[in-house]
Write a protein that holds these residues in place. Structure first.
Motif, PDB file in Angstrom:
ATOM      1  N   THR A 104       0.682  -0.717   0.228  1.00 28.63           N
ATOM      2  CA  THR A 104      -0.269   0.070   0.105  1.00 28.63           C
ATOM      3  C   THR A 104       0.806   1.222  -0.005  1.00 28.63           C
ATOM      4  OG1 THR A 104      -0.667  -0.038   2.348  1.00 28.63           O
ATOM      5  CG2 THR A 104      -1.954  -1.410   0.951  1.00 28.63           C
ATOM      6  N   GLY A 105       2.173   0.916  -0.194  1.00 21.37           N
ATOM      7  CA  GLY A 105       2.979   2.225  -0.172  1.00 21.37           C
ATOM      8  C   GLY A 105       2.266   3.607  -0.742  1.00 21.37           C
ATOM      9  N   ARG A 106       2.362   4.322  -0.701  1.00 19.02           N
ATOM     10  CA  ARG A 106       1.801   5.546  -1.989  1.00 19.02           C
ATOM     11  C   ARG A 106       2.169   6.385  -3.026  1.00 19.02           C
ATOM     12  NH1 ARG A 106      -2.363   7.913  -0.216  1.00 19.02           N
ATOM     13  NH2 ARG A 106      -3.969   7.862   1.333  1.00 19.02           N
ATOM     14  N   ASP A 107       3.847   5.597  -2.954  1.00 27.71           N
ATOM     15  CA  ASP A 107       4.577   6.413  -3.845  1.00 27.71           C
ATOM     16  C   ASP A 107       4.564   4.741  -4.834  1.00 27.71           C
ATOM     17  OD1 ASP A 107       5.756   3.954  -2.347  1.00 27.71           O
ATOM     18  OD2 ASP A 107       7.695   5.258  -2.872  1.00 27.71           O
ATOM     19  N   LEU A 108       3.903   3.595  -4.862  1.00 30.72           N
ATOM     20  CA  LEU A 108       3.681   2.906  -5.689  1.00 30.72           C
ATOM     21  C   LEU A 108       2.913   3.100  -7.009  1.00 30.72           C
ATOM     22  CD1 LEU A 108       4.043  -0.296  -3.490  1.00 30.72           C
ATOM     23  CD2 LEU A 108       6.338   0.519  -4.201  1.00 30.72           C
ATOM     24  N   ARG A 109       3.444   2.907  -8.220  1.00 29.99           N
ATOM     25  CA  ARG A 109       2.946   2.768  -9.376  1.00 29.99           C
ATOM     26  C   ARG A 109       2.411   1.427  -9.850  1.00 29.99           C
ATOM     27  NH1 ARG A 109       1.945   6.096  -6.872  1.00 29.99           N
ATOM     28  NH2 ARG A 109       1.982   8.423  -6.554  1.00 29.99           N
ATOM     29  N   ASP A 110       2.882   0.498  -9.669  1.00 27.41           N
ATOM     30  CA  ASP A 110       3.282  -0.637 -10.447  1.00 27.41           C
ATOM     31  C   ASP A 110       3.336  -2.190 -10.427  1.00 27.41           C
ATOM     32  OD1 ASP A 110       3.469   1.594 -12.779  1.00 27.41           O
ATOM     33  OD2 ASP A 110       5.454   0.929 -12.708  1.00 27.41           O
ATOM     34  N   ILE A 111       3.168  -2.539 -11.112  1.00 28.44           N
ATOM     35  CA  ILE A 111       2.922  -4.181 -10.599  1.00 28.44           C
ATOM     36  C   ILE A 111       2.832  -4.958 -12.032  1.00 28.44           C
ATOM     37  CG2 ILE A 111       0.623  -4.635 -10.575  1.00 28.44           C
ATOM     38  CD1 ILE A 111       0.385  -6.214  -8.092  1.00 28.44           C
ATOM     39  N   GLY A 112       3.851  -6.331 -11.187  1.00 23.67           N
ATOM     40  CA  GLY A 112       4.048  -6.940 -12.125  1.00 23.67           C
ATOM     41  C   GLY A 112       4.268  -8.472 -11.587  1.00 23.67           C
TER      42      GLY A 112
END
Length: 276
Positions: A104-112
């Motif tokens: 849930t980090g707010r700086d995260l944007r992408d996932i694989g």
């Protein structure tokens, strides 16, 4: 450098859902929140490069190597391995309970994601998104604005107390040249230091531009992507904060340089001066 985290969870055997459902399960946690974090964080975008990084993780590569080999540069990243995966509803519950802070980090944007049999590998990341050279003037003005906001209020820099001081102005071209050349040198040679590769000091670099000075100073930073982040970092560091709050300075300039192949990625130089 990217912050790397490896997490492993072993579960009882149940069927595996589709990758899209897995990504949806993670985004459900980000939307709804979990015990360690409130909800409403932005949805993660599926990244083909992070899918490849997750596949490489399944083959035993480290998170750092997997990301680099997949062509993805991250500021911050984490990986999760879940073996013998239950159904998709259980994935949301398990992620919320076990991996809340990482997911849930707010700086995260992408996932694989990658699946092999009943096992899943996930990679979440904040992408390397450096400032654009086209925005140099806008960024310089923003750094000046934020620096003057800092100077407009009394504050402590470490153990020292500093009263409010007058605002700075953007310096003439000489100071900007000194800042730009040092940022370029650090980016091209993958280091961060007030001493240049040629042995020069900040005073040396400023003097050789032709700037006639009475007092000068310098702040450096690397690895941050925006004007707001860099000024915030300097404000929170006692010695950098002292430069921001110094009444001796009248002018400033700032420059950044980008090298994706370097450890810092983006290198910043803020130069202060008072002309004779």
């Amino acid at each position: 450098m990217p912050r790397l985290v490896m997490l492993v969870l072993f579960l009882t055997a149940l069927p595996l859902g589709a990758r899209a459902s897995i990504v949806g399960a993670v985004n459900d946690v980000r939307l709804q929140g979990c015990p360690a974090r409130p909800g409403s964080t932005p949805r993660l975008r599926e990244s083909s490069r992070l899918n490849e990084a997750a596949r490489r993780l399944s083959r035993g590569e480290t998170l750092k190597n997997a990301s680099v080999n997949a062509g993805y540069r991250a500021i911050n990243s984490a990986s999760v391995q879940i073996t013998n995966v239950p159904d998709d509803h259980d994935i949301s519950r398990i992620v919320a309970r076990q991996f809340c802070e990482q997911i849930t980090g707010r700086d995260l944007r992408d996932i694989g994601a990658y699946r092999r049999g009943p096992d899943i590998w996930l990679v979440v990341a904040a992408p390397f998104n450096p400032p654009s050279a086209w925005d140099r003037q806008k960024i310089s003005r923003r750094v000046l604005e934020l620096t003057n906001q800092v100077r407009s209020q009394p504050r402590r820099c470490g153990s020292g107390y500093f009263p409010a001081v007058p605002p700075l102005t953007l310096a003439p071209a000489q100071l900007e040249l000194a800042a730009r050349e040092h940022s370029d040198d650090m980016a091209n040679n993958d280091y961060m230091d007030h001493t240049g590769r040629d042995g020069s000091t900040p005073a040396d670099r400023i003097t050789r531009t032709g700037y006639q000075w009475r007092t000068i100073g310098e702040n450096l930073a690397s690895g941050v992507m925006t004007a707001d982040e860099v000024v915030s970092g300097w404000t929170g560091s006692p010695h950098h904060c002292e430069n921001l709050m110094s009444p001796r300075f009248r002018e400033m300039a700032v420059a950044f340089a980008v090298n994706p192949a370097s450890r810092g990625g983006v290198y910043w130089t803020q130069v202060f001066g008072t002309p004779r």
